[in-house]
Design a protein around this motif. Structure first.
Motif, PDB file in Angstrom:
ATOM      1  N   ASP A   1      40.202  28.378  39.335  1.00 52.32           N
ATOM      2  CA  ASP A   1      39.750  29.680  38.861  1.00 52.32           C
ATOM      3  C   ASP A   1      40.324  30.781  39.750  1.00 52.32           C
ATOM      4  OD1 ASP A   1      38.363  28.697  36.736  1.00 52.32           O
ATOM      5  OD2 ASP A   1      36.406  28.695  37.736  1.00 52.32           O
TER       6      ASP A   1
ATOM      7  N   TRP B   1      47.005  39.640  49.737  1.00 55.98           N
ATOM      8  CA  TRP B   1      47.999  38.834  49.024  1.00 55.98           C
ATOM      9  C   TRP B   1      49.362  38.788  49.692  1.00 55.98           C
ATOM     10  CZ3 TRP B   1      44.490  36.595  46.536  1.00 55.98           C
ATOM     11  CH2 TRP B   1      43.489  37.264  45.833  1.00 55.98           C
TER      12      TRP B   1
ATOM     13  N   ALA C   1      44.939  36.427  38.127  1.00 56.25           N
ATOM     14  CA  ALA C   1      44.902  36.062  36.705  1.00 56.25           C
ATOM     15  C   ALA C   1      45.931  36.868  35.927  1.00 56.25           C
ATOM     16  CB  ALA C   1      43.497  36.289  36.148  1.00 56.25           C
ATOM     17  N   GLY C   2      46.141  38.099  36.327  1.00 56.55           N
ATOM     18  CA  GLY C   2      47.152  38.920  35.665  1.00 56.55           C
ATOM     19  C   GLY C   2      48.546  38.340  35.812  1.00 56.55           C
TER      20      GLY C   2
ATOM     21  N   THR D   1      46.181  34.006  32.815  1.00 56.39           N
ATOM     22  CA  THR D   1      44.886  33.398  32.530  1.00 56.39           C
ATOM     23  C   THR D   1      44.084  33.366  33.823  1.00 56.39           C
ATOM     24  OG1 THR D   1      43.737  31.397  31.807  1.00 56.39           O
ATOM     25  CG2 THR D   1      45.824  31.080  32.944  1.00 56.39           C
ATOM     26  N   SER D   2      42.782  33.381  33.694  1.00 54.69           N
ATOM     27  CA  SER D   2      41.942  33.305  34.893  1.00 54.69           C
ATOM     28  C   SER D   2      41.585  31.873  35.245  1.00 54.69           C
ATOM     29  CB  SER D   2      40.659  34.119  34.689  1.00 54.69           C
ATOM     30  OG  SER D   2      39.911  33.580  33.621  1.00 54.69           O
ATOM     31  N   ARG D   3      41.950  30.929  34.386  1.00 49.84           N
ATOM     32  CA  ARG D   3      41.600  29.518  34.644  1.00 49.84           C
ATOM     33  C   ARG D   3      42.820  28.643  34.375  1.00 49.84           C
ATOM     34  NH1 ARG D   3      36.016  26.617  33.131  1.00 49.84           N
ATOM     35  NH2 ARG D   3      35.579  27.663  35.099  1.00 49.84           N
TER      36      ARG D   3
ATOM     37  N   PRO E   1      41.021  34.994  40.762  1.00 49.77           N
ATOM     38  CA  PRO E   1      40.478  36.351  40.669  1.00 49.77           C
ATOM     39  C   PRO E   1      41.350  37.210  39.744  1.00 49.77           C
ATOM     40  CG  PRO E   1      41.661  36.083  42.726  1.00 49.77           C
ATOM     41  CD  PRO E   1      41.657  34.738  42.050  1.00 49.77           C
ATOM     42  N   THR E   2      40.838  38.382  39.399  1.00 46.80           N
ATOM     43  CA  THR E   2      41.476  39.207  38.369  1.00 46.80           C
ATOM     44  C   THR E   2      42.947  39.483  38.669  1.00 46.80           C
ATOM     45  OG1 THR E   2      39.348  40.234  37.963  1.00 46.80           O
ATOM     46  CG2 THR E   2      41.291  41.388  37.131  1.00 46.80           C
ATOM     47  N   VAL E   3      43.252  39.852  39.907  1.00 40.38           N
ATOM     48  CA  VAL E   3      44.632  40.221  40.238  1.00 40.38           C
ATOM     49  C   VAL E   3      45.580  39.044  40.006  1.00 40.38           C
ATOM     50  CG1 VAL E   3      46.168  40.879  42.119  1.00 40.38           C
ATOM     51  CG2 VAL E   3      43.955  42.004  41.866  1.00 40.38           C
TER      52      VAL E   3
END
Lengths: 362, 93
Positions: B6, A60, B12-13, B17-19, B8-10
């Motif tokens: 869409d 990242w 999305a945080g 939201t993840s989407r 990824p988790t990191v």
């Protein structure tokens, strides 16, 4: 009651250790999980001290953040605090160094990054600007990366004169500005190199770390890629500083923050044999501005120690008596509460340690 | 047109939201979609692209299942209704 905090930057995040009144260390972390935390600083101009963190995540990108509550929470802006101007066509890979300015210049914070460039903040590290005088230096296209990358890893602002700044770059050497960063000149006279045909080039040295004396800013100690050097004229010239050392390679180096003439370093055998001499973990100390060095290693492993202390892995806490600390590539952290007279291991099995900083935080 | 991104988790945080369902001017490329991501979630966008606009080395972006590095990179067209998937690649130890 006094609380000392250790900030340990590793290849997989930041670990924070706290000790109250010299008691056992309590560890928390990792923050910034999976980020290479190559730069940590306690900015003691804030109370409690602000913790500045810099590094880079493999996926990242670069990270720069701070905490004003001793790591309970972190502030990282939505917009990048530190980025190259668009016209450079270059991107920051990683933050290598964060250096707060002196107490009477409250907003000043410096950052060294990869690719080798210097950034300056005048708003306490919220935003940074590229120091274009160094970026545009005609030598820059000739600089070569060291094994760790093409990085600017050391920034030493002058404590009494805002116009003077010294930086070290691997592998370009020392550069100094005497006009607040507008113009820069190489400052490597006397620093010998072993990896080029010319032994005393104007620039191209692989300087690993430079430390400035606390009371006489013109006195400096320098760990080169093969060779320990000292200067008494602000870096204009350098001479060997190796009497008493078992070897002259290494990375970790730091100056005593309140006793003039004293500094600490962690020697390694050689560039082609990057291990401590004799399999012993040893810190060496000078009390005469680098004229002589003696081992200050009581309590450190005396056999079977093959790890390495990296360039920002050796530090002090500013306390009296002084705490001295180092972290290793094998994930150990060692501490001395008595100015390196005796040592104990205070953490083990962390990820590879890149940097350690310490401060009395309350 | 509407595009779904869409995360990824990191990431999305950071986005909450993840989407992400985004309105994007038509026609659009991956770069255009990431520009819109940057307007609403700059902390997400700068982790996918560096300040030169290049996609980060270890971040993969797929448009309707196609790896954009095997297509036209950031210039890969994104059709109306497409799903843009951001995935961290295999790296590190």
């Amino acid at each position: 009651m006094s609380t000392t905090m250790l900030a340990v930057g590793t290849v997989k995040g930041l670990f924070l250790g706290t000790s109250e009144d010299g008691g056992a260390w309590r560890w928390e972390g990792p923050a910034f999980s999976m980020t290479r935390v190559a730069a940590v600083a306690f900015d003691t101009r804030h109370q409690p001290p602000r913790i500045l963190v810099g590094g880079g995540h493999e996926h990242w990108g670069p990270v720069i953040a701070h905490s004003d509550d001793l790591g309970a929470s972190w502030v990282e802006g939505d917009e990048a605090a530190l980025r190259f101007p668009e016209d450079t066509g270059v991107a920051v890979e990683r933050v290598w160094q964060l250096a707060p300015g002196p107490a009477d210049r409250p907003g000043e914070v410096w950052a060294g990054v990869e690719p080798a460039a210097l950034f300056r903040s005048d708003d306490e590290g919220k935003t940074f600007s590229l120091v274009t005088g160094l970026w545009d230096h005609p030598h820059r296209p000739s600089w070569q990366p060291g094994a760790g990358g093409m990085c600017l890893h050391t920034v030493l602002p002058h404590p009494d004169d805002a116009s003077q700044v010294l930086v070290a770059i691997s592998a370009a050497g020392v550069y100094r500005s005497q006009d607040g960063g507008q113009s820069w000149a190489p400052s490597n006279a006397g620093i010998e190199v072993t990896f080029m045909p010319e032994k005393l080039p104007e620039f191209g040295q692989c300087v690993h770390k430079v430390a400035r004396d606390c009371a006489d800013p013109d006195r400096l100690i320098l760990q080169n890629h093969g060779g320990v050097f000292r200067s008494s004229d602000g870096g204009a010239s350098w001479e060997r500083s190796e009497t008493g050392l078992p070897a002259n390679f290494g990375f970790g180096l730091t100056a005593h923050p309140s006793r003039s003439g004293t500094a600490f370093l962690f020697p390694l055998i050689a560039d082609m044999n990057r291990m401590p001499p004799d399999g012993m973990a040893r810190v060496y100390r000078t009390d005469d501005y680098g004229a002589t060095w003696t081992s200050a290693s009581h309590g450190l492993p005396r056999e079977g120690f093959y790890s390495v202390v990296l360039r920002d892995g050796l530090t002090t806490d500013g306390d009296d008596p002084l705490g001295v600390y180092f972290g290793t590539r094998s994930g150990g952290v060692f501490a001395s509460r008595d100015e390196a007279a005796s040592w104990e291991e205070v953490a083990a099995h962390l990820p590879e340690v890149l940097c350690v900083r310490a401060a009395v935080v309350s | 047109m509407t595009v779904t991104v869409d995360l990824p988790t990191v990431l999305a945080g950071l986005a909450g939201t993840s989407r992400l369902v985004l309105e994007v001017p038509h026609p659009a490329s991956v770069a255009d979609v990431l520009d819109v991501v940057g307007e609403v979630h700059p902390a997400v966008e700068r982790r996918v692209r560096d300040e030169t606009g290049a996609m980060r080395r270890y971040v993969n972006v797929y448009v309707d299942g196609g790896d954009v590095r095997a297509l036209q990179g950031a210039a890969t067209p994104v059709p109306d209704g497409a799903v843009v998937l951001v995935v961290p690649s295999i790296a590190g130890g």
